[in-house]
Design an enzyme around this catalytic site. Structure first.
Site, PDB file in Angstrom:
ATOM      1  N   ASP A  95      24.416   1.041  15.504  1.00  0.00           N
ATOM      2  CA  ASP A  95      25.669   0.556  16.069  1.00  0.00           C
ATOM      3  C   ASP A  95      26.422  -0.299  15.055  1.00  0.00           C
ATOM      4  O   ASP A  95      26.030  -1.434  14.790  1.00  0.00           O
ATOM      5  CB  ASP A  95      25.396  -0.251  17.341  1.00  0.00           C
ATOM      6  CG  ASP A  95      26.662  -0.593  18.098  1.00  0.00           C
ATOM      7  OD1 ASP A  95      27.750  -0.157  17.669  1.00  0.00           O
ATOM      8  OD2 ASP A  95      26.572  -1.286  19.119  1.00  0.00           O
ATOM      9  N   ASP A 109      34.070   3.189  13.682  1.00  0.00           N
ATOM     10  CA  ASP A 109      32.923   2.910  14.547  1.00  0.00           C
ATOM     11  C   ASP A 109      32.031   4.144  14.642  1.00  0.00           C
ATOM     12  O   ASP A 109      32.520   5.258  14.852  1.00  0.00           O
ATOM     13  CB  ASP A 109      33.414   2.503  15.930  1.00  0.00           C
ATOM     14  CG  ASP A 109      32.274   2.195  16.889  1.00  0.00           C
ATOM     15  OD1 ASP A 109      31.350   1.447  16.493  1.00  0.00           O
ATOM     16  OD2 ASP A 109      32.290   2.705  18.018  1.00  0.00           O
TER      17      ASP A 109
END
Length: 485
Positions: free
Chosen positions: A154, A366
Site C-alpha cells: 500500500d 497509488d
C-alpha cells in the site's frame, strides 16, 4: 439574397467537413488487441516462494514476486466478470478512503469515525470484499522462526501491521495467524520511547491509558481500523532478512483486507517500510504490475517489487515529487496536461491538478487504486477529446463507473487515439490496453478513467500496468520505464 443563403450554408458545411477531416487525419493512433474478459475462470493460485533460501543480512537489494488479490484461493469460485465487478467495488471504497484522509489533513469538515476502546470492542467483522482493500499482495515471513503470510502492498499508508494472536476481533486470513509468543525476535516497544513517539498522536494512546507498552491505532477513511501493540520484529523476504522492523501487532482489527494478514506500508512517511530501511535500501523501491490474469507463466512474467538501488533504472522518465505540508504519506506528482491523438487537450490544464499551500487538490499515484480519477472538468475535456478521435468505434452503454464504452465484438484489433500524460520532467505514453479495458466477455470495452467531484486526482494501477514505477524517496522523484517487467 434568397439564392445566397443556400450557398453560404453549403460553404459552411464544407468548411466544417474539411476541418473535421483535417483533425481526423492528424490524430495519432495506437493499436488495441481486442482481448475480452474470459467467460470462465483462468486464474491460478500463486506458486509458493521459498523465503528462507539464500538469506543474507547484508544484501543491498531484493526482488519479490507479487500476487493480485484475484489469484488468491478465496476467489477461486468467482467468474472473471464477478471478480471485475468486485474490483470496481473495492476501487470506489479505496478512492473514498484516500479522499477522506486527504480532506481530514486539510481540516475540512469530514466526519471521521472514532474507533471503539479496547474494553468495549464488539460487533461483526466486515468482509474485506466490501472494503477498499489493496490489490497486490507480497509473500513474506514474520518472526523467528518465520510465519509465512500475505501482506497487502500500500503506497497510500505508512504503518506496517499484521493480525496477531490472541485476537479479540479479527477478520479471516488465508494463513495461520502470527503468534508473537512463538517468535524469538519479537519485542514490544516501550511507551514513551523515541520509536513510540514517532507515531501520530491519534495512533499512540499508551500515555493516556497508563500502559507500559506502546499502543498503535490506525484508522482508515472507510471506517476500518487496526489497533494493538507497537513492536519490532524480523521480516524475511526472498533472499533477505530485515531485522527490527517497527510494526503494529493488531489484536483488534475491523474490516480491511480479506485474505491478507496485514499491510506493508510503502508510503512516504517516517514509519513506512522504505523509510525504516533507508540505510539498507536507500529508500528506493519500484514495482512492475502485469495484467491481473497473469500467474507468472513464461509468457506472462509475474508482477514484482524491488527494493534498493537496482529498483530505480536511470533511463526512466522522472518527475519530481511534490510535498503536501499537511500529509506526508501520499506521493504527489505534478501533472501538466494530457494529450489525445498527438495534441494537447485544451480543457486540461496544470491549474486543475494544483496542490495548494493548504494541502488541498493535487495528483497522487497509488498502487491500491485501479481506475484513474481526474477532477470532473479535466475528465470531461479528456473524454470528449478521446471521443472525437474514436468516432469510427461503435458506442455501447455505460458500465458501472465508466460512462464511455464501445462495442468491439467481432474485432481482433482496433485503432484508438493515443493518450500521453505530461508530467514535469517528462511524458508518459500509455499503451492502448491501459486505457481501453474489457468489462465483459461479449466485446464491451470502456475508457478506463472516471471523473471525481473532489479536488484530489489519483493515478491508478490500470494505467501503471507494464511500467516499472520507481520511487526514490531520497531523490524525491518517481520514474516510469515502459516494458521493464
Amino acid at each position: 439574397m434568397g439564392q445566397n443563403v443556400p450557398n453560404t450554408v453549403i460553404f459552411t458545411a464544407a468548411v466544417l467537413f474539411l476541418s473535421f477531416s483535417s483533425v481526423s487525419s492528424s490524430f495519432q493512433y495506437n493499436t488495441l488487441v481486442v482481448n475480452t474478459l474470459p467467460s470462465s475462470q483462468i486464474f491460478s493460485s500463486p506458486e509458493p516462494e521459498s523465503l528462507t533460501s539464500t538469506v543474507s543480512d547484508s544484501t543491498t537489494s531484493l526482488t519479490v514476486h507479487l500476487s493480485h488479490v484475484d489469484a488468491l484461493s478465496s476467489f477461486s469460485d468467482a467468474s472473471p466478470l464477478e471478480l471485475f465487478n468486485l474490483r470496481l467495488r473495492r476501487d470506489s471504497l479505496r478512492v473514498k478512503s484516500l479522499t477522506t484522509l486527504a480532506a481530514v489533513s486539510t481540516g475540512k469538515n469530514v466526519t471521521k469515525r472514532t474507533p471503539r476502546s479496547p474494553g468495549g470492542f464488539s460487533g461483526a467483522v466486515i468482509s474485506g470484499l466490501s472494503q477498499g482493500s489493496g490489490e497486490y499482495f507480497m509473500r513474506l515471513g514474520v518472526g523467528t522462526p518465520a510465519t509465512n503470510v500475505y501482506m497487502v502492498l500500500d503506497t497510500g499508508s505508512d504503518v506496517v501491521w499484521l493480525q496477531c494472536s490472541p485476537c479479540k476481533v479479527c477478520y479471516n486470513q488465508s494463513d495461520p495467524m502470527f503468534d508473537p509468543a512463538k517468535s524469538k525476535t519479537f519485542a514490544t516497544v516501550p511507551c514513551g520511547s523515541p520509536l513510540c513517539r514517532r507515531l501520530d498522536e491519534s495512533s499512540s494512546e499508551c500515555v493516556n491509558r497508563g500502559s507500559k507498552t506502546c499502543l498503535y491505532q490506525v484508522s482508515y477513511g472507510d471506517g476500518s481500523f487496526t489497533m494493538g501493540d507497537f513492536s519490532t520484529e524480523t521480516l524475511t523476504f526472498h533472499g533477505a532478512r530485515v531485522d527490527h522492523v517497527a510494526l503494529g501487532c493488531g489484536h483488534d482489527n475491523e474490516g480491511l483486507f480479506v485474505g491478507a494478514a496485514g499491510l506493508l506500508g510503502l508510503g512516504r512517511g517516517g514509519l513506512s517500510f522504505p523509510s525504516q530501511t533507508k540505510n539498507r535500501y536507500n529508500a528506493k523501491f519500484s514495482y512492475c504490475l502485469v495484467d491481473r490474469t497473469s500467474s507468472g507463466s513464461a509468457s506472462k512474467p509475474p508482477s514484482t517489487i524491488v527494493f534498493g538501488n537496482d529498483a530505480v533504472p536511470e533511463t526512466s522518465v522522472f518527475t519530481t515529487l511534490l510535498t503536501n505540508p499537511k500529509l506526508d504519506t501520499f506521493y504527489y506528482l505534478q501533472l501538466l496536461g494530457i494529450s489525445v491523438g498527438g495534441s494537447r487537450v485544451p480543457g486540461v490544464s496544470e491549474s486543475q491538478f494544483k496542490l495548494d499551500p493548504t494541502g488541498d487538490g493535487g495528483v497522487i499515484i497509488d498502487s491500491g487504486t485501479s481506475v484513474t480519477r481526474l477532477t470532473r472538468p479535466a475528465y470531461v475535456a479528456f473524454r470528449d477529446a478521446f471521443l472525437l478521435g474514436a468516432t469510427r468505434l461503435k458506442r455501447a452503454p455505460s458500465y458501472s463507473l465508466f460512462d464511455t464504452c464501445f462495442d468491439l465484438s467481432g474485432m481482433t484489433t482496433v485503432k484508438v487515439p493515443t493518450v500521453v500524460f505530461h508530467f514535469s520532467g517528462g511524458d508518459v505514453s500509455l499503451p492502448a490496453s491501459n486505457y481501453l479495458i474489457p468489462v465483459n466477455s461479449q466485446g464491451r470495452f470502456c475508457f478506463a478513467f472516471a471523473g471525481t467531484m473532489g479536488s484530489l486526482s489519483i493515478i491508478g494501477n490500470i494505467q501503471q500496468q507494464g511500467f516499472r514505477v520507481a520511487y526514490d524517496l531520497v531523490g524525491s522523484r518517481v520514474g516510469f520505464m515502459s516494458g521493464a517487467c
